[in-house]
Design a protein around this motif. Structure first.
Motif, PDB file in Angstrom:
ATOM      1  N   SER A   1      60.564   1.631  23.344  1.00 20.52           N
ATOM      2  CA  SER A   1      59.751   3.081  23.092  1.00 20.52           C
ATOM      3  C   SER A   1      58.886   3.427  24.178  1.00 20.52           C
ATOM      4  O   SER A   1      59.066   4.618  24.448  1.00 20.52           O
ATOM      5  N   ILE A   2      58.474   2.724  24.918  1.00 22.95           N
ATOM      6  CA  ILE A   2      57.949   2.811  26.241  1.00 22.95           C
ATOM      7  C   ILE A   2      58.686   3.931  27.124  1.00 22.95           C
ATOM      8  O   ILE A   2      58.451   4.671  27.672  1.00 22.95           O
ATOM      9  N   MET A   3      60.112   3.281  27.085  1.00 24.92           N
ATOM     10  CA  MET A   3      60.962   3.867  28.029  1.00 24.92           C
ATOM     11  C   MET A   3      61.434   5.533  27.734  1.00 24.92           C
ATOM     12  O   MET A   3      61.894   6.184  28.275  1.00 24.92           O
ATOM     13  N   GLU A   4      61.009   5.820  26.358  1.00 25.68           N
ATOM     14  CA  GLU A   4      61.389   7.043  25.712  1.00 25.68           C
ATOM     15  C   GLU A   4      60.270   7.908  26.233  1.00 25.68           C
ATOM     16  O   GLU A   4      60.468   9.454  26.397  1.00 25.68           O
ATOM     17  N   LEU A   5      59.294   7.373  26.877  1.00 21.36           N
ATOM     18  CA  LEU A   5      58.308   8.482  27.265  1.00 21.36           C
ATOM     19  C   LEU A   5      58.393   8.726  28.907  1.00 21.36           C
ATOM     20  O   LEU A   5      58.166   7.799  29.730  1.00 21.36           O
ATOM     21  N   THR A   6      59.349   9.569  29.245  1.00 18.17           N
ATOM     22  CA  THR A   6      59.877   9.695  30.517  1.00 18.17           C
ATOM     23  C   THR A   6      58.850  10.732  31.537  1.00 18.17           C
ATOM     24  O   THR A   6      59.332  11.311  32.518  1.00 18.17           O
ATOM     25  N   GLU A   7      57.656  10.766  30.944  1.00 21.24           N
ATOM     26  CA  GLU A   7      56.991  11.716  31.989  1.00 21.24           C
ATOM     27  C   GLU A   7      56.760  11.247  33.429  1.00 21.24           C
ATOM     28  O   GLU A   7      56.709   9.858  33.510  1.00 21.24           O
ATOM     29  N   ASN A   8      56.583  12.016  34.309  1.00 29.16           N
ATOM     30  CA  ASN A   8      56.464  11.653  35.477  1.00 29.16           C
ATOM     31  C   ASN A   8      55.080  10.961  36.168  1.00 29.16           C
ATOM     32  O   ASN A   8      55.104  10.151  36.900  1.00 29.16           O
ATOM     33  N   GLN A   9      54.146  11.800  35.545  1.00 31.37           N
ATOM     34  CA  GLN A   9      52.754  11.309  35.850  1.00 31.37           C
ATOM     35  C   GLN A   9      52.415  10.258  34.636  1.00 31.37           C
ATOM     36  O   GLN A   9      51.880  10.594  33.851  1.00 31.37           O
ATOM     37  N   ARG A  10      52.714   9.006  35.129  1.00 28.38           N
ATOM     38  CA  ARG A  10      52.620   8.153  33.974  1.00 28.38           C
ATOM     39  C   ARG A  10      50.916   7.460  34.167  1.00 28.38           C
ATOM     40  O   ARG A  10      50.460   7.175  35.165  1.00 28.38           O
ATOM     41  N   PHE A  11      50.597   7.181  32.749  1.00 27.82           N
ATOM     42  CA  PHE A  11      49.252   6.352  32.797  1.00 27.82           C
ATOM     43  C   PHE A  11      49.470   5.512  31.525  1.00 27.82           C
ATOM     44  O   PHE A  11      49.310   5.439  30.346  1.00 27.82           O
TER      45      PHE A  11
END
Ligand code: UDP
Ligand code: MG
Length: 325
Positions: free
Chosen positions: A171-181
């Motif tokens: 599930s975390i890998m589905e969040l592909t935003e560049n600016q990660r927090f």
């Protein structure tokens, strides 16, 4: 011995030549006491300028359970964690720092907790020993602010030391935003997380890679990544000031009509101009933060660029590290 489950350990490393071997030895001494699991390390060299990569490659030659990824430059810990997680295949995945500030001795307890059927077990610092007063004050302020402004709840003292189920990692890998927090991402994806408290451990060698301004920027990114509340606040402020100004104009108009034009007013005018100027600058700044985020995300650049690895990449039918256009 029957191996029932596989656990991958992701370790982001940036200039950790002094501690990496010690990390491996200490962690191995703990892992050797845990029966029924096989462990694999995924070391991520985040563009280190020292001998970190050399140490990784030599460790990987002598120990079969070591994989490493090396970036073309320093992309930051968030990118390193993302890359490491991407190349995990185990039933569970542990994320921990290389500097031994995340005590490997907690791993058996964490595994015991996740085996009770939870999705995640994470470590939580109960004190901030060894940290400056100013840094811990800002940190507390950040948690308060963030929890007020965003719907994603951050746990005070939570660190990036955790064990997660493969399902949660996916599930975390589905969040592909560049600016990660990550602190926010871990919370945003949901799942059931249990917390294990521990006392802060100081680095045995080396030094923290965080500067005060680095952390400040990280805090702003953290809030703006998960909430548009600051934008709403600006709208609210604008509305409030406009209403006040409207009432004030009416009053002044009536006064002028009745009493004629009063000459004094220099201080009032100047105060109003400066005050509104400040608020406008502030509002533009907040807008700018969000536009900046949109700008970076719109470019859709890769989160990291891989230079070297001993992982057979063909196993992963991933979107390539370098996105083709
Ligand atoms: N790290 C990284 N890339 C960076 C900065 C740090 O991979 O650009 C790694 C670092 O090697 C360590 C972990 O992230 O394993 C935590 O870094 P550090 O100890 O500097 O942070 P602190 O413990 O002070 O929060
Ligand atoms: Mg550290």
């Amino acid at each position: 011995m029957i191996i029932t489950k596989r656990i991958d350990i992701v370790v982001p490393c940036y200039n950790e030549e002094d501690v990496l071997e010690m990390f491996y030895t200490k962690t191995e001494s703990i892992l050797n006491t845990i029966k029924g699991y096989s462990f694999r390390y995924v070391f991520v060299d985040d563009g280190s300028k020292d001998n970190t990569l050399k140490i990784m490659t030599s460790l990987s030659r002598t120990h079969k359970n070591i994989n490493y990824l090396s970036f073309s430059r320093n992309f930051g810990k968030e990118a390193a964690m993302y890359a490491g997680l991407k190349y995990t295949t185990g039933d569970y995945v542990i994320v921990m720092d290389a500097d031994l500030q995340h005590p490997p001795a907690m791993i058996p307890d964490m595994i015991a907790v996740i085996e009770q059927g939870h999705d995640c077990c994470a470590a939580m610092r109960t004190d901030r020993k060894g940290e400056s007063v100013v840094k811990s004050w800002f940190s507390r302020l950040f948690y308060k602010l963030s929890n007020k402004l965003t719907s994603v709840k951050l746990v005070q003292g939570a660190v990036d030391f955790r064990i997660m189920s493969k399902q949660m990692v996916d599930s975390i890998m589905e969040l592909t935003e560049n600016q990660r927090f990550s602190k926010g991402i871990f919370s945003w994806v949901g799942f059931d997380t249990q917390w294990i408290p521990y006392k802060n451990v100081e680095r045995p060698v080396g030094h923290s890679k965080w500067s005060f301004w680095g952390l400040f920027k990280y805090a702003i990114d953290g809030i703006t990544a998960f909430s548009i509340a600051p934008l709403r606040m600006v709208t609210g402020l604008g509305f409030f000031i406009s209403t006040f100004a409207f009432v004030y104009i009416i009053i002044t108009l009536i006064q002028t009509l009745i009493c004629g034009i009063a000459v004094p007013g220099y201080v009032t005018t100047l105060s109003a101009v400066l005050f509104l100027g400040g608020i406008i600058e502030f509002s533009i700044g907040i807008l700018g933060e969000y536009i900046g985020h949109i700008y970076i995300e719109a470019k859709n650049r890769p989160i990291f660029i891989l230079k070297e690895t001993n992982i057979p990449l063909t196993k992963f039918n991933s979107k390539s590290e370098k996105q083709e256009d």
